[in-house]
Design an enzyme around this catalytic site. Sequence first.
Site, PDB file in Angstrom:
ATOM      1  N   GLY A  10       0.735  -1.513   0.504  1.00  0.00           N
ATOM      2  CA  GLY A  10      -0.181   0.032  -0.006  1.00  0.00           C
ATOM      3  C   GLY A  10       0.708   1.449   0.282  1.00  0.00           C
ATOM      4  O   GLY A  10       2.125   1.189   0.638  1.00  0.00           O
ATOM      5  N   GLU A  76      -5.863  -4.827  -7.176  1.00  0.00           N
ATOM      6  CA  GLU A  76      -5.706  -3.885  -5.325  1.00  0.00           C
ATOM      7  C   GLU A  76      -7.813  -4.748  -5.086  1.00  0.00           C
ATOM      8  O   GLU A  76      -8.130  -5.290  -4.234  1.00  0.00           O
ATOM      9  CB  GLU A  76      -5.258  -2.906  -5.476  1.00  0.00           C
ATOM     10  CG  GLU A  76      -5.784  -2.640  -4.142  1.00  0.00           C
ATOM     11  CD  GLU A  76      -5.152  -0.828  -4.166  1.00  0.00           C
ATOM     12  OE1 GLU A  76      -4.932  -0.822  -4.898  1.00  0.00           O
ATOM     13  OE2 GLU A  76      -5.498  -0.894  -2.838  1.00  0.00           O
ATOM     14  N   THR A 129      -4.915  11.504   6.160  1.00  0.00           N
ATOM     15  CA  THR A 129      -5.246  12.815   6.539  1.00  0.00           C
ATOM     16  C   THR A 129      -5.247  12.866   8.147  1.00  0.00           C
ATOM     17  O   THR A 129      -4.401  14.069   8.879  1.00  0.00           O
ATOM     18  CB  THR A 129      -6.237  12.766   5.661  1.00  0.00           C
ATOM     19  OG1 THR A 129      -6.950  12.855   5.258  1.00  0.00           O
ATOM     20  CG2 THR A 129      -6.883  14.331   6.606  1.00  0.00           C
TER      21      THR A 129
HETATM   22  N1  ATP Z   1       2.676   1.090  11.892  1.00  0.00           N
HETATM   23  C1  ATP Z   1       1.622   2.307  11.476  1.00  0.00           C
HETATM   24  N2  ATP Z   1       1.977   3.459  10.893  1.00  0.00           N
HETATM   25  C2  ATP Z   1       2.270   3.871   9.917  1.00  0.00           C
HETATM   26  N3  ATP Z   1       1.124   4.311  10.193  1.00  0.00           N
HETATM   27  C3  ATP Z   1       0.028   3.207  10.856  1.00  0.00           C
HETATM   28  C4  ATP Z   1      -0.041   2.496  11.274  1.00  0.00           C
HETATM   29  N4  ATP Z   1      -0.414   1.446  11.608  1.00  0.00           N
HETATM   30  C5  ATP Z   1      -1.901   1.854  11.186  1.00  0.00           C
HETATM   31  N5  ATP Z   1      -1.609   3.144  10.388  1.00  0.00           N
HETATM   32  C6  ATP Z   1      -2.492   3.920  10.305  1.00  0.00           C
HETATM   33  O1  ATP Z   1      -2.776   2.855   8.488  1.00  0.00           O
HETATM   34  C7  ATP Z   1      -3.132   3.836   7.439  1.00  0.00           C
HETATM   35  C8  ATP Z   1      -2.149   3.208   6.088  1.00  0.00           C
HETATM   36  O2  ATP Z   1      -3.023   2.309   6.116  1.00  0.00           O
HETATM   37  P1  ATP Z   1      -3.579   1.202   5.581  1.00  0.00           P
HETATM   38  O3  ATP Z   1      -2.405  -0.139   5.073  1.00  0.00           O
HETATM   39  O4  ATP Z   1      -5.002   0.032   5.130  1.00  0.00           O
HETATM   40  O5  ATP Z   1      -3.086   2.048   3.627  1.00  0.00           O
HETATM   41  P2  ATP Z   1      -1.922   1.476   2.523  1.00  0.00           P
HETATM   42  O6  ATP Z   1      -2.693   0.269   1.799  1.00  0.00           O
HETATM   43  O7  ATP Z   1      -0.810   1.233   2.758  1.00  0.00           O
HETATM   44  O8  ATP Z   1      -2.854   2.716   1.200  1.00  0.00           O
HETATM   45  P3  ATP Z   1      -3.400   2.562   0.023  1.00  0.00           P
HETATM   46  O9  ATP Z   1      -4.238   1.007   0.532  1.00  0.00           O
HETATM   47  O10 ATP Z   1      -4.731   4.048   0.318  1.00  0.00           O
HETATM   48  O11 ATP Z   1      -2.170   2.604  -0.865  1.00  0.00           O
HETATM   49  C9  ATP Z   1      -1.521   5.004   7.413  1.00  0.00           C
HETATM   50  O12 ATP Z   1      -1.638   5.877   7.153  1.00  0.00           O
HETATM   51  C10 ATP Z   1      -2.131   4.834   9.517  1.00  0.00           C
HETATM   52  O13 ATP Z   1      -3.592   6.040   9.694  1.00  0.00           O
HETATM   53 MG    MG Z   2      -4.209  -0.738   0.719  1.00  0.00          MG
END
Ligand code: ATP
Ligand code: MG
Length: 276
Positions: A10, A76, A129
């Site tokens: 992600g 995805e 955000t």
């Molecule tokens: N250890 C961590 N470090 C950073 N962010 C975290 C952590 N644990 C939870 N979060 C939260 O989770 C969010 C990311 O969620 P997720 O992993 O579902 O998204 P992603 O798959 O990386 O992003 P996208 O799907 O939009 O490409 C971060 O923006 C933050 O708010």
């Molecule tokens: Mg994601």
Amino acid sequence: MVQAIGIDVGGTLTKIAYFEDDQQLKLLHFPSADLQKVSDWIASFKEDIQIGLTGGRAEQLKTFLRSHKNLHYLVEFDATIAGVKYQLKKDGQNFAEGVITNIGTGTSIHSLKGDAHVRIAGTGIGGGTLLGMSALMTGIFEFEQIVQLSASGSRSEVDMLVSDIYYGNKTPIDGGLTASNFGDAGLRPLLERSKEDILATVQGLVGEVISTLSIQCADAEKMEHIVYIGSTLAENEPLQKIIGSYTKRKNRTPVFLKDNGYSGAIGALLSKYDGN
Ligand SMILES: Nc1ncnc2c1ncn2[C@@H]1O[C@H](COP(=O)(O)OP(=O)(O)OP(=O)(O)O)[C@@H](O)[C@H]1O
Ligand SMILES: [Mg+2]
């Protein structure tokens, strides 16, 4: 022996899922900013391990895994929905259709009807955000700390409620609803606000925007259930509370999964077991 792994790369986090010998599902994550670490972790397995790969930064991880032969890319949204279906079953939830709201770095909203799923909406308000606004306003940028401090904060001196505007008079809509997120901060600018209060209010803004949009989608699709997923909800009870209570207030049923952030990785993993 581990036969296959599912990886969801992600915008913020790389999530990994695999079954161990005992068919126990194992889950772990790395920051997507350090894909070398992910690649080193994968290298600790045998070379012929099957990898299901998904997520916006999957191509980037591929450049680290050049020598790997058994690499399979999945769209995805397909992987995420497959993972959600598996998790719903595992968590004992039984309904055939619903809105799926994925609160990742940004937020993506889907409708699921039997085997069919389609992306219906999205917003740039998401986990990024929450991290970004929290960092700008309080200097705190670690997710766990933001969640922990926000839990003891109060939104009442920062947000403006409908009842604040009507000031004791009869309100045309529920007076407990937020009239303006952060709306009191500008009107009473000299009032000191604690970091806890600011962080609680950021969580409120993120949660209310996302649940409002999801509820509108559920209305349009005539669906009762809204399944909220994404790592932004991981161990984030204050956000789950905000989203859950707002969704219920609007007569929809909120559903939170146990392993909220891992749907994409689980879906990518399952594709290695169901002949896809
Ligand atoms: N250890 C961590 N470090 C950073 N962010 C975290 C952590 N644990 C939870 N979060 C939260 O989770 C969010 C990311 O969620 P997720 O992993 O579902 O998204 P992603 O798959 O990386 O992003 P996208 O799907 O939009 O490409 C971060 O923006 C933050 O708010
Ligand atoms: Mg994601």
